[in-house]
Design an enzyme around this catalytic site. Structure first.
Site, PDB file in Angstrom:
ATOM      1  N   THR A   1       0.921  -1.045  -0.061  1.00 21.86           N
ATOM      2  CA  THR A   1      -0.170  -0.096   0.091  1.00 21.86           C
ATOM      3  C   THR A   1       0.860   1.347  -0.147  1.00 21.86           C
ATOM      4  O   THR A   1       0.227   2.522   0.302  1.00 21.86           O
ATOM      5  CB  THR A   1      -0.981   0.273   1.129  1.00 21.86           C
TER       6      THR A   1
ATOM      7  N   ASP B   1      -0.449  -5.201   3.602  1.00 18.78           N
ATOM      8  CA  ASP B   1       0.712  -4.610   4.072  1.00 18.78           C
ATOM      9  C   ASP B   1       0.625  -3.000   4.106  1.00 18.78           C
ATOM     10  O   ASP B   1       0.567  -2.440   2.883  1.00 18.78           O
ATOM     11  CB  ASP B   1       2.126  -5.165   3.207  1.00 18.78           C
TER      12      ASP B   1
ATOM     13  N   TYR C   1       3.401   5.490   5.546  1.00 14.80           N
ATOM     14  CA  TYR C   1       2.909   5.673   4.238  1.00 14.80           C
ATOM     15  C   TYR C   1       1.801   6.748   4.339  1.00 14.80           C
ATOM     16  O   TYR C   1       0.643   6.710   4.894  1.00 14.80           O
ATOM     17  CB  TYR C   1       2.325   4.319   3.627  1.00 14.80           C
TER      18      TYR C   1
HETATM   19  N1  LIG Z   1       9.477  -2.465   4.342  1.00 14.63           N
HETATM   20  C1  LIG Z   1       9.777  -1.532   3.556  1.00 14.63           C
HETATM   21  O1  LIG Z   1      10.861  -0.720   3.783  1.00 14.63           O
HETATM   22  C2  LIG Z   1       9.294  -1.565   2.408  1.00 14.63           C
HETATM   23  C3  LIG Z   1       9.652  -0.566   1.383  1.00 14.63           C
HETATM   24  C4  LIG Z   1       9.217  -0.516   0.109  1.00 14.63           C
HETATM   25  C5  LIG Z   1       8.084  -1.244  -0.247  1.00 14.63           C
HETATM   26  N2  LIG Z   1       7.506  -1.918   1.133  1.00 14.63           N
HETATM   27  C6  LIG Z   1       6.114  -2.499   0.780  1.00 14.63           C
HETATM   28  O2  LIG Z   1       5.846  -3.303  -0.414  1.00 14.63           O
HETATM   29  C7  LIG Z   1       5.041  -2.707  -1.265  1.00 14.63           C
HETATM   30  C8  LIG Z   1       5.501  -3.317  -2.686  1.00 14.63           C
HETATM   31  O3  LIG Z   1       6.551  -2.669  -3.093  1.00 14.63           O
HETATM   32  P1  LIG Z   1       6.283  -1.173  -3.884  1.00 14.63           P
HETATM   33  O4  LIG Z   1       5.130  -0.537  -3.778  1.00 14.63           O
HETATM   34  O5  LIG Z   1       7.696  -0.399  -3.603  1.00 14.63           O
HETATM   35  O6  LIG Z   1       6.728  -1.408  -5.185  1.00 14.63           O
HETATM   36  P2  LIG Z   1       6.013  -2.773  -6.335  1.00 14.63           P
HETATM   37  O7  LIG Z   1       5.142  -3.640  -5.632  1.00 14.63           O
HETATM   38  O8  LIG Z   1       7.384  -3.470  -6.708  1.00 14.63           O
HETATM   39  O9  LIG Z   1       5.802  -1.895  -7.522  1.00 14.63           O
HETATM   40  C9  LIG Z   1       4.519  -0.995  -7.445  1.00 14.63           C
HETATM   41  C10 LIG Z   1       4.363  -0.445  -8.944  1.00 14.63           C
HETATM   42  O10 LIG Z   1       4.310  -1.344  -9.916  1.00 14.63           O
HETATM   43  C11 LIG Z   1       2.989  -1.359 -10.692  1.00 14.63           C
HETATM   44  N3  LIG Z   1       2.399  -2.454 -10.648  1.00 14.63           N
HETATM   45  C12 LIG Z   1       1.786  -3.365  -9.870  1.00 14.63           C
HETATM   46  N4  LIG Z   1       1.413  -4.515 -10.531  1.00 14.63           N
HETATM   47  C13 LIG Z   1       1.876  -4.314 -11.780  1.00 14.63           C
HETATM   48  C14 LIG Z   1       1.503  -5.061 -12.960  1.00 14.63           C
HETATM   49  N5  LIG Z   1       0.805  -6.282 -12.916  1.00 14.63           N
HETATM   50  N6  LIG Z   1       1.823  -4.764 -14.115  1.00 14.63           N
HETATM   51  C15 LIG Z   1       2.591  -3.464 -14.365  1.00 14.63           C
HETATM   52  N7  LIG Z   1       2.704  -2.719 -13.278  1.00 14.63           N
HETATM   53  C16 LIG Z   1       2.271  -3.219 -12.020  1.00 14.63           C
HETATM   54  C17 LIG Z   1       2.199  -0.505  -9.609  1.00 14.63           C
HETATM   55  O11 LIG Z   1       1.350   0.351 -10.546  1.00 14.63           O
HETATM   56  P3  LIG Z   1      -0.423   0.656  -9.964  1.00 14.63           P
HETATM   57  O12 LIG Z   1      -0.435   1.009  -8.655  1.00 14.63           O
HETATM   58  O13 LIG Z   1      -0.758   1.836 -10.800  1.00 14.63           O
HETATM   59  O14 LIG Z   1      -1.341  -0.279 -10.295  1.00 14.63           O
HETATM   60  C18 LIG Z   1       3.165   0.578  -9.032  1.00 14.63           C
HETATM   61  O15 LIG Z   1       3.430   1.545  -9.660  1.00 14.63           O
HETATM   62  C19 LIG Z   1       4.681  -1.391  -0.997  1.00 14.63           C
HETATM   63  O16 LIG Z   1       3.476  -0.955  -1.292  1.00 14.63           O
HETATM   64  C20 LIG Z   1       5.064  -1.519   0.769  1.00 14.63           C
HETATM   65  O17 LIG Z   1       3.776  -2.149   1.213  1.00 14.63           O
HETATM   66  C21 LIG Z   1       7.853  -2.244   1.938  1.00 14.63           C
END
Ligand SMILES: NC(=O)c1ccc[n+]([C@@H]2O[C@H](COP(=O)([O-])OP(=O)(O)OC[C@H]3O[C@@H](n4cnc5c(N)ncnc54)[C@H](OP(=O)(O)O)[C@@H]3O)[C@@H](O)[C@H]2O)c1
Length: 281
Positions: free
Chosen positions: A23, A52, A57
């Site tokens: 999220t 998550d 956030y």
């Molecule tokens: N613990 C930590 O330090 C930490 C750090 C970073 C992230 N996180 C958690 O991990 C989650 C995921 O990581 P993230 O948000 O950094 O990156 P991610 O999930 O790797 O990528 C998210 C991006 O990818 C796009 N996307 C998702 N599914 C897709 C698909 N099937 N085809 C094309 N594009 C797609 C999304 O677009 P749309 O949104 O436009 O659909 C968004 O722009 C976070 O949201 C958070 O909850 C934790």
């Protein structure tokens, strides 16, 4: 729609899906709010019931989006949130958790993580987590962005062995942890939760992945997810604010990568041959 969501067991014995929903960046823009809530709800419908989030956030805004998405469906959701290291003292954790519970409009967080290692002694944070468990405000706790030495230190602390997961940056383009953190965690049956599994969207545009995807009538992002979900003891939490992406992500559960695919992916994204420090986003 995936035939069946795959699951794994946390050290507590609880079963969680290997594919959840992130999220980060949700709750930042009022105009996207309804779409974000709808995307998370669709994810729940498709079995991606682990959500998550974090107090960080959108300054709590993402937790409010989650609250709307899980309204009336709390019992089917496995809710993960995180406390900032600056709030990781005994009193700070309690305060932060209570604020998160209010924003999430629930009486409990299923898994509460320390977002990254900070300056408060870890033993104090662990005691604060244990106290929250006793109060029933959290059911389990874990950590995030901990490298192997930090995990070693953690499990040596009183109650440190109660850690349920370590959430880390892990995807095809970030394989450094396969050298030691991943085998260390597997050996102790502590699942890794892979964040940014599509490298914040970058892997969705990767030509090497597109070549593999063409053989499966899939997209590059789906191949990145299929690959990470094949890793033993790993839960992936892609973030998708668009329903089309949520559907594609759930469908990635049905992709069976072949030995040929895996060899090609290893050539494009070689596994590590030496220890590197854990990467963070
Ligand atoms: N613990 C930590 O330090 C930490 C750090 C970073 C992230 N996180 C958690 O991990 C989650 C995921 O990581 P993230 O948000 O950094 O990156 P991610 O999930 O790797 O990528 C998210 C991006 O990818 C796009 N996307 C998702 N599914 C897709 C698909 N099937 N085809 C094309 N594009 C797609 C999304 O677009 P749309 O949104 O436009 O659909 C968004 O722009 C976070 O949201 C958070 O909850 C934790």
């Amino acid at each position: 729609m995936p035939s069946l969501i795959r699951t794994l067991k946390l050290p507590s014995g609880e079963t969680v899906p290997v594919l959840g929903q992130g999220t980060w960046k949700m709750g930042e823009d009022r105009r996207r709010h309804a779409d974000e809530v709808a995307a998370l709800k669709l994810g729940l419908d498709l079995g991606m019931t682990l959500i998550d989030t974090a107090e960080m956030y959108a300054d709590g805004g993402a937790e409010e989006v989650v609250a709307q998405a899980i309204a009336g469906r709390r019992d089917e959701t496995f809710l993960v949130s995180k406390v900032l290291p600056s709030n990781a003292s005994r009193a700070g954790v309690k305060r932060a958790c209570e604020s998160s519970l209010k924003r999430l409009a629930t009486d409990r967080i299923d898994l509460y993580l320390l977002h990254w290692p900070g300056s408060v002694p870890l033993s104090e944070t662990v005691q604060a987590f244990e106290a929250l468990k006793t109060e029933g405000k959290i059911r389990h706790w874990g950590v995030s962005n901990f490298d192997t030495d930090e995990m070693e230190n953690l499990v040596g602390l009183p109650s440190g062995g109660n850690v349920q997961t370590n959430q880390v940056l892990y995807n095809l383009s970030r394989r450094g942890l396969e050298f030691d953190l991943a085998p260390w965690s597997r050996q102790r049956r502590i699942p890794l939760m892979a964040y940014s599994p599509v490298e914040q969207g970058a892997l969705a545009r990767n030509a090497r992945l597109e070549a593999v995807a063409a053989r499966h009538n899939a997209t590059a992002a789906q191949i990145a997810l299929a690959w990470i979900m094949m890793q033993d003891g790993v839960i992936a939490i892609p973030k998708a604010g668009r329903q089309e992406h949520v559907r594609q992500n759930a469908a990635a559960l049905d992709i069976a990568l072949t030995a040929e695919d895996l060899a090609e992916l290893d050539r494009a994204f070689p596994p590590p041959t030496r220890k590197r420090g854990l990467e963070m986003i």
